[in-house]
Design a protein around this motif. Structure first.
Motif, PDB file in Angstrom:
ATOM      1  N   PHE A  71       0.636  -1.023   0.014  1.00 59.49           N
ATOM      2  CA  PHE A  71       0.040   0.042  -0.139  1.00 59.49           C
ATOM      3  C   PHE A  71       0.905   1.390  -0.131  1.00 59.49           C
ATOM      4  O   PHE A  71       0.408   2.352  -0.321  1.00 59.49           O
ATOM      5  CB  PHE A  71      -0.868  -0.083   1.282  1.00 59.49           C
ATOM      6  CG  PHE A  71      -2.088  -1.113   1.222  1.00 59.49           C
ATOM      7  CD1 PHE A  71      -3.245  -0.648   0.477  1.00 59.49           C
ATOM      8  CD2 PHE A  71      -1.642  -2.228   1.414  1.00 59.49           C
ATOM      9  CE1 PHE A  71      -4.189  -1.726   0.669  1.00 59.49           C
ATOM     10  CE2 PHE A  71      -2.786  -3.289   1.730  1.00 59.49           C
ATOM     11  CZ  PHE A  71      -3.778  -2.998   0.932  1.00 59.49           C
ATOM     12  N   SER A 111      -4.714   4.415  -3.141  1.00 54.81           N
ATOM     13  CA  SER A 111      -5.851   3.877  -2.854  1.00 54.81           C
ATOM     14  C   SER A 111      -7.191   4.363  -3.186  1.00 54.81           C
ATOM     15  O   SER A 111      -7.214   5.473  -3.094  1.00 54.81           O
ATOM     16  CB  SER A 111      -5.931   3.761  -1.306  1.00 54.81           C
ATOM     17  OG  SER A 111      -4.823   3.169  -0.474  1.00 54.81           O
ATOM     18  N   ALA A 155      -7.691  -4.165   1.233  1.00 57.25           N
ATOM     19  CA  ALA A 155      -8.395  -3.839   0.117  1.00 57.25           C
ATOM     20  C   ALA A 155      -9.440  -4.953   0.174  1.00 57.25           C
ATOM     21  O   ALA A 155      -9.000  -6.166   0.242  1.00 57.25           O
ATOM     22  CB  ALA A 155      -7.388  -3.672  -1.199  1.00 57.25           C
ATOM     23  N   CYS A 176     -15.468   1.846   2.247  1.00 56.13           N
ATOM     24  CA  CYS A 176     -14.347   2.649   2.575  1.00 56.13           C
ATOM     25  C   CYS A 176     -14.119   3.264   3.978  1.00 56.13           C
ATOM     26  O   CYS A 176     -15.004   3.775   4.666  1.00 56.13           O
ATOM     27  CB  CYS A 176     -14.411   3.802   1.501  1.00 56.13           C
ATOM     28  SG  CYS A 176     -13.711   3.340  -0.096  1.00 56.13           S
ATOM     29  N   ASP A 205      -9.219   0.320  -0.039  1.00 56.60           N
ATOM     30  CA  ASP A 205      -8.881   0.069  -1.496  1.00 56.60           C
ATOM     31  C   ASP A 205      -9.813  -0.969  -1.907  1.00 56.60           C
ATOM     32  O   ASP A 205     -10.218  -1.869  -1.117  1.00 56.60           O
ATOM     33  CB  ASP A 205      -7.427  -0.198  -1.672  1.00 56.60           C
ATOM     34  CG  ASP A 205      -7.035   0.039  -3.223  1.00 56.60           C
ATOM     35  OD1 ASP A 205      -7.976   0.414  -3.920  1.00 56.60           O
ATOM     36  OD2 ASP A 205      -5.834  -0.052  -3.606  1.00 56.60           O
TER      37      ASP A 205
END
Length: 139
Positions: free
Chosen positions: A42, A51, A66, A78, A99
């Motif tokens: 990330f 992201s 994610a 999110c 993500d």
């Protein structure tokens, strides 16, 4: 009359304690949706995109994840926390969804893609395994 009220209060206390114990048992047993955990980077790096949720990068020391497209739900998860339990170690952690793991571009439908920090917290060796069986749920 006082004895009846006392008995009712005692029953309520017992029911509340039993409910709390059941919730704790579900938490420790993992519960949730079965999936496969993979590892992702990330951090900002060559070829890595920011992201989807916040347009930023995240340290691999952060507890982030994610979700595959169907679980990501168009971004509705999110910035929300999810609970991840390793079926190998039984350990449970929480990670923030930052993500999408796009199922239309190579990500399987049952993936929770996580940072190295999540793997370490679950007691898993990311160098030895490409994927690990987990269960997950909204925290």
């Amino acid at each position: 009359m006082a004895n009846t009220k006392l008995a009712v209060v005692a029953m309520l206390v017992i029911l509340l304690q039993a409910s709390a114990l059941c919730a704790a048992a579900r938490h420790h047993a993992g519960g949730g949706t079965p999936g496969v955990m993979t590892i992702s980077n990330f951090d900002r790096g060559e070829g890595d995109l920011p992201s989807e949720c916040d347009g930023g990068y995240h340290s691999n020391r952060d507890m982030v994840a994610a979700l595959s497209t169907r679980w990501y739900e168009g971004g509705r998860r999110c910035e929300r926390m999810i609970r991840i339990t390793s079926t190998h170690t039984g350990r449970t952690v929480e990670a923030k969804v930052v993500d999408e793991c796009d199922s239309k571009h190579g990500c399987a439908d049952d993936v929770v893609d996580t940072s190295l920090a999540v793997w370490k917290a679950l007691g898993l060796n990311a160098n030895a395994d490409d994927a690990a069986p987990i269960t997950w749920s909204d925290a």
